[in-house]
Design an enzyme around this catalytic site. Structure first.
Site, PDB file in Angstrom:
ATOM      1  CG  PHE A 106      -0.319   0.380   2.518  1.00  0.00           C
ATOM      2  CD1 PHE A 106      -0.450   1.663   3.030  1.00  0.00           C
ATOM      3  CD2 PHE A 106       0.376  -0.548   3.275  1.00  0.00           C
ATOM      4  CE1 PHE A 106       0.105   2.022   4.247  1.00  0.00           C
ATOM      5  CE2 PHE A 106       0.934  -0.204   4.491  1.00  0.00           C
ATOM      6  CZ  PHE A 106       0.806   1.078   4.974  1.00  0.00           C
ATOM      7  CE  LYS A 107       3.984   1.211   5.331  1.00  0.00           C
ATOM      8  NZ  LYS A 107       4.961   0.803   6.345  1.00  0.00           N
ATOM      9  CG  ASP A 108       4.187   0.456  -4.266  1.00  0.00           C
ATOM     10  OD1 ASP A 108       5.371   0.755  -4.035  1.00  0.00           O
ATOM     11  OD2 ASP A 108       3.819  -0.695  -4.543  1.00  0.00           O
ATOM     12  CB  THR A 137       8.119   2.383   5.087  1.00  0.00           C
ATOM     13  OG1 THR A 137       6.829   2.467   5.676  1.00  0.00           O
ATOM     14  CG2 THR A 137       8.629   3.791   4.833  1.00  0.00           C
TER      15      THR A 137
END
Length: 432
Positions: A106-108, A137
């Site tokens: 999701f951190k993309d 991250t």
């Protein structure tokens, strides 16, 4: 728009200062001075919009005072180059799959937005981006900033406490990305980064910033997929509950930002592993950080979550309101593994350990309610990023995406460093 410190509302800075500083001088996190509220009619029209079209509307509401229409469109186009599908796995239970980006986590979303926004705001300045990571991250930021002109990325990660695949994603790039392997835990890495930001000797020699979720440029864009998820629910749905696997609590804070901006979310479930500092607080105990404990859901192995103070700030410091809106649950490794097996057997759906924790929290919350909810849990990483755990738990082989396997072919390049701020400080000074 001005941004205030969570430690002092009278301390305000511009967007550029907030993004480049990352952390306020008083160690507070920056927050927008006001949160625009989108109209119910606009939120309803999002059902007919694409992900990018939703992104244009939300980012314009938050940043139009500082960025041009063209810059906003560039930011959103650069960020939303992959989908976040909402997948129904049971009646009233949906998985929001946030792992379709380049590093399958999701951190993309936040990392791509952050790198683009920094490139717009730096104005040819040279900057060091310091990042503490418990796993995803580091890989998202390393790949999001790789090759960005004027930016050097330094990633601190706890030795032996991230998966091999996560480690490969940020230790094999080289170029403007350096990985420091810290003899400690994630909280040590995070502490060292914070100390560097407050070190006057470093400030006089280099421009430092962060791409952790403490930076608003990493944190704010994560609200976009909450708007998108709600827009993809079936028409005529009931009350909405989001369950978020939570470590540093930036992701759930971004969902709460979306709710403050008008998105109709009834409740948030803060689902954690045995690092249960926030669930304990939500049950009425004082907020009491503790040393982190290693688990199979390692990205949530955080004992002192920085974004806790953003949760409070989003509700004006009203603890009763926060505890009413957010419900906390925590689970052991054995409970997590059992959930992964049970869902695989009953539905055919494969969850990673973090998604499994969120699924458990959602199911327990929904079981406690008399009225029906539409429940969305966040599947924050592809199961293949935790291949060993998932395959051992399910007793079957995973079909691995080719882009994940490509990372495994690279040669690990990391620099061992003691769990000591002075050692980190010396490394930074030597790199000038």
């Amino acid at each position: 728009m001005k941004y205030f410190s969570t430690n002092d509302r009278t301390h305000t800075v511009s967007l550029q200062e907030a993004v480049i500083q990352g952390l306020a001088p008083d160690q507070g996190l920056y927050m927008p001075e006001s949160i625009p509220v989108l109209s119910p009619s606009l939120i309803q029209r999002m059902r007919e919009m694409s992900f990018r079209e939703i992104g244009y509307e939300v980012i314009a509401a938050l940043f139009s005072e500082d960025l041009s229409v063209e810059q906003i469109r560039d930011l959103v186009d650069h960020t939303l180059q992959f989908d976040a599908p909402l997948v129904q796995i049971e009646e009233h239970v949906f998985s929001l799959e946030l792992f379709h980006g380049p590093t399958l986590a999701f951190k993309d979303f936040g990392a791509r937005f952050c790198s683009k926004l920094m490139s717009l705001l730096l104005d040819k300045q040279q900057v060091k981006v310091l990042v503490a990571t418990s796993g995803d991250t580091g890989s998202a930021v390393a790949n999001g900033f790789f090759g960005v002109e004027g930016v050097e990325v330094v990633i601190l990660y706890p030795s032996g406490k991230v998966s091999e695949l996560q480690e490969k994603q940020f230790t094999t790039l080289g170029g403007n990305v350096t990985a420091l392997e810290v003899d400690g835990v994630f909280d040590d890495c995070q502490r060292m980064v914070k100390e560097a930001f407050l070190d006057p000797a470093l400030k006089g020699k280099m421009l430092l910033t962060s791409a952790n979720s403490i930076n608003i440029a990493r944190w704010i864009p994560q609200c976009l997929y909450y708007f998108y998820a709600v827009s993809r629910l079936p028409e005529g749905h009931g009350k909405i509950a989001f369950s978020v696997p939570s470590g540093n609590f930036g992701n759930i804070a971004a969902g709460m930002l979306a709710e403050r901006a008008g998105l109709p979310i009834e409740v948030f479930v803060a689902a954690t592993n045995v690092n249960k500092v926030v669930p304990a607080y939500l049950e009425g105990h004082p907020f009491a950080p503790k040393p982190s404990i290693q688990t199979i859901s390692n990205s949530m192995d955080v004992g002192n979550p920085s974004n806790f103070y953003r949760l409070l700030a989003l509700y004006g410091g009203d603890e009763a309101m926060l505890r009413d809106k957010v419900k906390g649950y925590f689970y052991s490794d054995s409970q997590t593994s059992e959930a992964m097996k049970a869902v695989r057997k009953s539905t055919g759906y494969t969850m990673d350990p973090h998604g499994a924790v969120a699924y458990l929290g959602l199911k327990d919350f929904m079981a406690s309610q008399e009225e029906p909810y539409e429940g969305i849990f966040l599947e924050t990483a592809h199961p293949g990023k935790f291949r060993d755990v998932v395959e051992e738990t399910l007793d079957e082989s995973l079909d691995m995406p080719s882009r994940l396997m490509d990372f495994m072919k690279g040669e690990k390049k990391s620099i061992p460093i003691a769990n000591d701020y002075q050692a980190f400080r010396e490394f930074l000074l030597q790199s000038v």
